[in-house]
Motif scaffolding. Structure first.
Motif, short mmCIF file in Angstrom:
data_model
loop_
_atom_site.label_atom_id
_atom_site.label_comp_id
_atom_site.label_asym_id
_atom_site.label_seq_id
_atom_site.Cartn_x
_atom_site.Cartn_y
_atom_site.Cartn_z
N ALA A 32 0.84 -1.20 0.00
CA ALA A 32 0.00 0.00 0.00
C ALA A 32 0.87 1.25 0.00
CB ALA A 32 -0.94 -0.02 1.20
N ASP A 33 2.01 1.22 0.68
CA ASP A 33 2.92 2.37 0.67
C ASP A 33 3.42 2.65 -0.74
OD1 ASP A 33 2.66 2.81 3.40
OD2 ASP A 33 4.47 1.66 3.91
N ASP A 34 3.72 1.61 -1.52
CA ASP A 34 4.14 1.79 -2.91
C ASP A 34 3.04 2.48 -3.71
OD1 ASP A 34 6.64 0.41 -2.65
OD2 ASP A 34 5.60 -1.50 -2.91
N VAL A 35 1.82 2.03 -3.51
CA VAL A 35 0.69 2.59 -4.26
C VAL A 35 0.46 4.05 -3.87
CG1 VAL A 35 -1.80 2.38 -4.70
CG2 VAL A 35 -0.37 0.32 -4.54
N ASP A 61 -9.17 5.56 0.28
CA ASP A 61 -9.46 6.98 0.42
C ASP A 61 -8.27 7.88 0.10
OD1 ASP A 61 -12.11 6.52 1.24
OD2 ASP A 61 -11.44 6.12 3.30
N HIS A 62 -7.17 7.29 -0.35
CA HIS A 62 -5.94 8.07 -0.52
C HIS A 62 -5.47 8.20 -1.97
CE1 HIS A 62 -5.57 8.01 3.82
NE2 HIS A 62 -5.78 6.71 3.78
N THR A 63 -6.07 7.45 -2.88
CA THR A 63 -5.56 7.46 -4.26
C THR A 63 -6.63 7.81 -5.29
OG1 THR A 63 -5.93 5.06 -4.48
CG2 THR A 63 -3.75 5.78 -3.70
N ARG A 64 -7.74 8.31 -4.85
CA ARG A 64 -8.84 8.65 -5.77
C ARG A 64 -8.37 9.66 -6.82
NH1 ARG A 64 -13.12 6.20 -4.96
NH2 ARG A 64 -13.72 5.35 -2.95
#
Length: 136
Positions: free
Chosen positions: A29-32, A66-69
């Protein structure tokens, strides 16, 4: 296909984009969350995305929800059938994440051709150039 996508994304005319290639089974998830856009590749296995790409989504989905929209993505599929099953499997996940396709998926069926590879280069270049120019 992956090499062609990366070649497009790292085209010499694109200056402001760093391309980081991470295997689906290793991505976190950190990579994304650290990335501004995504190029997703998968073989079509039994009319579905690969288990590795499914594992990727299973691992990162809720942490990134909720962080990459609004981030851009591209999809390329090496299809054993017609590729529609793999594309259909990925689309609800990227839609749920709120990612926006920069182009239609590149689906390579039959023999891998220069046209398939050129479409992959264009996909990589489209995403990277859009990020470089601030379009996405």
């Amino acid at each position: 296909m992956t090499e062609a996508v990366v070649a497009g994304a790292t085209h010499p005319d694109i200056d402001g984009v760093e391309v980081v290639q991470v295997a689906a089974l290793e991505a976190t998830a950190d990579d994304v969350m650290a990335a501004d856009g995504y190029l997703l590749g998968t073989p079509e296995n039994f009319g579905y995305m690969s288990g590795a790409l499914k594992h990727f989504f299973d691992t990162v989905y809720y942490d990134c929800l909720d962080h990459t929209r609004g981030r851009p993505y591209g999809l390329f599929v090496r299809a054993g059938n017609d590729g529609t099953g793999a594309v259909r499997a990925v689309e609800p996940l990227v839609t749920g994440l709120g990612w926006k396709a920069v182009a239609p998926p590149v689906v390579a069926t039959g023999e891998l051709t220069d046209a398939h590879l050129e479409a992959c280069r264009e996909l990589g270049m489209t995403l990277a150039a859009g990020l470089d120019l601030g379009i996405y």
